[in-house]
Design a protein around this motif. Structure first.
Motif, mmCIF file in Angstrom:
data_model
loop_
_atom_site.group_PDB
_atom_site.id
_atom_site.type_symbol
_atom_site.label_atom_id
_atom_site.label_comp_id
_atom_site.label_asym_id
_atom_site.label_seq_id
_atom_site.Cartn_x
_atom_site.Cartn_y
_atom_site.Cartn_z
ATOM 1 N N ALA A 1 -3.928 -65.668 -29.881
ATOM 2 C CA ALA A 1 -3.129 -64.770 -30.716
ATOM 3 C C ALA A 1 -1.640 -64.911 -30.415
ATOM 4 C CB ALA A 1 -3.565 -63.323 -30.516
ATOM 5 N N THR A 2 -1.295 -65.776 -29.450
ATOM 6 C CA THR A 2 0.103 -65.999 -29.087
ATOM 7 C C THR A 2 0.459 -67.472 -29.240
ATOM 8 O OG1 THR A 2 -0.323 -66.492 -26.749
ATOM 9 C CG2 THR A 2 -0.122 -64.161 -27.368
ATOM 10 N N LYS B 1 -1.573 -57.463 -34.837
ATOM 11 C CA LYS B 1 -2.686 -57.969 -34.035
ATOM 12 C C LYS B 1 -3.729 -58.657 -34.908
ATOM 13 C CE LYS B 1 -3.747 -54.194 -31.694
ATOM 14 N NZ LYS B 1 -4.448 -53.318 -30.713
ATOM 15 N N ASP C 1 -2.184 -61.998 -36.270
ATOM 16 C CA ASP C 1 -2.016 -63.013 -35.229
ATOM 17 C C ASP C 1 -3.349 -63.642 -34.832
ATOM 18 O OD1 ASP C 1 0.723 -63.250 -34.835
ATOM 19 O OD2 ASP C 1 0.811 -61.558 -33.450
ATOM 20 N N MET D 1 -2.833 -66.335 -37.928
ATOM 21 C CA MET D 1 -1.821 -67.170 -37.298
ATOM 22 C C MET D 1 -2.371 -68.044 -36.177
ATOM 23 S SD MET D 1 0.678 -66.819 -39.204
ATOM 24 C CE MET D 1 1.683 -67.954 -38.254
ATOM 25 N N SER D 2 -3.441 -67.619 -35.507
ATOM 26 C CA SER D 2 -4.031 -68.488 -34.481
ATOM 27 C C SER D 2 -4.497 -69.793 -35.115
ATOM 28 C CB SER D 2 -5.197 -67.789 -33.779
ATOM 29 O OG SER D 2 -6.279 -67.556 -34.669
#
Length: 260
Positions: free
Chosen positions: A59-60, A105, A108, A112-113
């Motif tokens: 997730a980052t 959250k 992401d 986005m991951s």
């Protein structure tokens, strides 16, 4: 005679690969002699001997970068990327309970991951003229549940649209992009979820199971899917046996969605 999926030796990265659908995919591909790197936030309770695990928070951006670098180093390249990572931890109570942090959250982790993983692996796939990317979406993109998973459903819908657009761009360059859209799958997390429903409703596990099926409008098959059933579909779609399939989405939901 065995139906050989021709996956032996293929270099595969599976995100969310330590639980549920992802773990089932990893186990199957390992048995089919693929070389597998599995990424997740934590190591599995029972690791598979010939699978390399990378602990990373996808997730980052930093987590994605670390996972891709480790996978590329271990495998020497990537032939197949299977984006399974996703889920929702949002509180119940409808749209008003979902603040910006909850939306961020959900986006992401569920959108986005995958976008970041794809962005990291695609240049090498395009350079080698071959590759497969598979995104696991959800029937909630067309059948959203309003109580707690609005942001999750919206993120999965975005993932599906993004995936289709990506397929049109990179398929002419040799990279197939496909999607699998599961309905309710009876994973470990689902079992835990049903236990909570049963406790709150004063019923047993089977009673909670029926409540969830009713909330979905019914499952004609009469039960949720099993992780290994979804894994079987995924393995076929990423295999050379499916090399004319790109840009398509395959629903595996026991007939839950009432339209095609």
């Amino acid at each position: 005679m065995n139906f050989d999926l021709q996956l032996a030796g293929k270099r595969v990265v599976v995100t969310g690969g330590t639980r549920g659908i992802g773990a089932a995919v990893v186990e199957l591909l390992s048995r089919l002699d693929a070389r597998v790197v599995a990424t997740a936030r934590s190591q599995p309770k029972q690791p598979i001997e010939n699978v390399h695990y990378v602990a990373a928070d996808l997730a980052t951006p930093d987590g994605v970068r670390a996972a891709v670098d480790a996978a590329a180093h271990h495998l020497g390249g990537i032939d197949i990327l299977i984006n399974v990572a996703g889920g929702s931890s949002a509180p119940a109570g409808g749209f008003a309970r979902l603040d910006d942090d909850e939306w961020a959250k959900a986006l992401d982790l569920n959108l986005m991951s995958a976008v970041r993983m794809d962005r990291a692996v695609l240049p090498a796939m395009i350079a080698q003229g071959s590759g497969v990317i598979l995104h696991v979406t959800s029937i909630q993109r067309v059948l959203p549940l309003h109580d707690a998973t609005i942001a999750y459903a919206a993120a999965k819908a975005a993932l599906s649209t993004y995936s289709k657009a990506l397929s049109k761009e990179v398929t002419p360059k040799g990279v197939r992009v496909v999607r699998v859209s599961p309905g309710w799958v009876e994973t470990e997390a689902s079992v835990d979820f049903l236990g909570g429903i049963a406790a709150n409703a004063g019923t047993d596990y089977e009673g909670a199971r029926k409540m969830v099926m009713q909330a979905l409008g019914g499952i004609p098959l009469g039960r949720p899917a099993k992780p290994n059933e979804v894994a079987d579909l995924i393995a076929f779609l990423v295999s050379p046996r499916a090399e004319s399939i790109s840009g398509a989405e395959y629903t595996i939901d026991g007939g839950t969605v009432p339209t095609a």
